[in-house]
Design a protein around this motif. Sequence first.
Motif, PDB file in Angstrom:
ATOM      1  N   HIS A  44       0.841  -1.198   0.000  1.00  0.00           N
ATOM      2  CA  HIS A  44       0.000   0.000   0.000  1.00  0.00           C
ATOM      3  C   HIS A  44       0.878   1.252   0.000  1.00  0.00           C
ATOM      4  O   HIS A  44       1.734   1.424   0.865  1.00  0.00           O
ATOM      5  CB  HIS A  44      -0.907  -0.023   1.232  1.00  0.00           C
ATOM      6  CG  HIS A  44      -1.932   1.063   1.279  1.00  0.00           C
ATOM      7  ND1 HIS A  44      -3.138   1.000   0.608  1.00  0.00           N
ATOM      8  CD2 HIS A  44      -1.931   2.262   1.910  1.00  0.00           C
ATOM      9  CE1 HIS A  44      -3.835   2.094   0.840  1.00  0.00           C
ATOM     10  NE2 HIS A  44      -3.123   2.889   1.630  1.00  0.00           N
ATOM     11  N   ASP A  46       0.901   5.359  -0.076  1.00  0.00           N
ATOM     12  CA  ASP A  46       0.079   6.542   0.195  1.00  0.00           C
ATOM     13  C   ASP A  46       0.647   7.763  -0.501  1.00  0.00           C
ATOM     14  O   ASP A  46       1.765   8.195  -0.207  1.00  0.00           O
ATOM     15  CB  ASP A  46       0.016   6.778   1.713  1.00  0.00           C
ATOM     16  CG  ASP A  46      -0.854   5.744   2.400  1.00  0.00           C
ATOM     17  OD1 ASP A  46      -2.006   5.576   1.984  1.00  0.00           O
ATOM     18  OD2 ASP A  46      -0.352   5.092   3.345  1.00  0.00           O
ATOM     19  N   HIS A  77      -2.801   4.616  -3.254  1.00  0.00           N
ATOM     20  CA  HIS A  77      -3.937   5.333  -2.656  1.00  0.00           C
ATOM     21  C   HIS A  77      -3.694   6.820  -2.875  1.00  0.00           C
ATOM     22  O   HIS A  77      -2.852   7.411  -2.207  1.00  0.00           O
ATOM     23  CB  HIS A  77      -3.994   4.939  -1.170  1.00  0.00           C
ATOM     24  CG  HIS A  77      -4.990   5.697  -0.352  1.00  0.00           C
ATOM     25  ND1 HIS A  77      -4.977   5.647   1.031  1.00  0.00           N
ATOM     26  CD2 HIS A  77      -6.015   6.511  -0.698  1.00  0.00           C
ATOM     27  CE1 HIS A  77      -5.968   6.406   1.496  1.00  0.00           C
ATOM     28  NE2 HIS A  77      -6.603   6.949   0.469  1.00  0.00           N
ATOM     29  N   MET A  79      -4.346  10.397  -2.424  1.00  0.00           N
ATOM     30  CA  MET A  79      -5.008  11.412  -1.590  1.00  0.00           C
ATOM     31  C   MET A  79      -4.618  12.758  -2.175  1.00  0.00           C
ATOM     32  O   MET A  79      -3.857  13.533  -1.571  1.00  0.00           O
ATOM     33  CB  MET A  79      -4.553  11.258  -0.138  1.00  0.00           C
ATOM     34  CG  MET A  79      -5.168  10.047   0.553  1.00  0.00           C
ATOM     35  SD  MET A  79      -4.259   9.553   2.029  1.00  0.00           S
ATOM     36  CE  MET A  79      -3.025   8.496   1.283  1.00  0.00           C
ATOM     37  N   ASP A 186      -8.532   1.047   5.917  1.00  0.00           N
ATOM     38  CA  ASP A 186      -7.249   1.742   6.069  1.00  0.00           C
ATOM     39  C   ASP A 186      -7.322   2.753   7.212  1.00  0.00           C
ATOM     40  O   ASP A 186      -8.133   3.671   7.171  1.00  0.00           O
ATOM     41  CB  ASP A 186      -6.950   2.463   4.736  1.00  0.00           C
ATOM     42  CG  ASP A 186      -5.610   3.177   4.710  1.00  0.00           C
ATOM     43  OD1 ASP A 186      -4.832   3.062   5.673  1.00  0.00           O
ATOM     44  OD2 ASP A 186      -5.346   3.851   3.693  1.00  0.00           O
TER      45      ASP A 186
HETATM   46 ZN    ZN Z   1      -3.702   4.657   2.632  1.00  0.00          ZN
END
Ligand code: ZN
Length: 236
Positions: A44, A46, A77, A79, A186
């Motif tokens: 994962h 970020d 992911h 953001m 998460d």
């Molecule tokens: Zn995340």
Amino acid sequence: MFRLTLDSLDPDLIELAPSILSADFAHLADQVEQAVAGGGSVIHVDIMDGHFVPNLTIGPPVVKSLRRATRLPLDCHLMIENPDQFIADFADAGADWISVHQEACCHLNRTLHLIKNHNCVAGVVINPATPVESLSEVLDIVDYVLVMSVNPGFGGQKFIPAALHKLRQLAEMRSHRGYKFRLEVDGGIGMDTVADVVRAGAEILVAGNAVFGKGDPKANASALLDAAKSASLQKV
Ligand code: ZN
Ligand code: DX5
């Protein structure tokens, strides 16, 4: 209301996705290797832009390096604001899965198709304050739904229990309507919360601090995955 009436969940569906946000970036390949040795099967990653969330992390160059360090799926992911602008860059860098926030997309259907058009697995993410109903019109086209159990931006935050009813609701909607998406969670996942999220229906468990925060990432990952798989075998 339609209820899940399973005696147990399939432990083979459970995957641990170590979040490198809490890893030592100077030794990233080693840290990933250790977490994978403990059972991590999705990495994962970020991506934060300092606008959508109040923090900055990494971009496509680090994804490209990670791509050379592991064959496991890289779960990016995003953001970030304007994710459409960067999807091609992350796909070219080697991302396998790309998720975007519902809150960051004014044309969510288009963005999810854009991810798929780059041959990536497409996910949608909801913040703690965003209801599951807001995804109603995209659940038939997403490959996974990520339920945030903290407000995104930082590792090591406290789990927000309202995520549990959202996971249950999504699992019920999937079962009721025959959708195929997977459920990821998460934020604040550790030995104290992992059983609850699994029993609520989460299959892909993101964990940063619990894997890399202290101690041995291999042992931490292994303990977490074991706890998750045992929870999946308990009657719900
Ligand atoms: Zn995340
Ligand atoms: C938070 C990130 C998470 C973070 C989770 O914004 O999306 O992936 O790494 O960290 P922990 O597991 O420490 O809560």
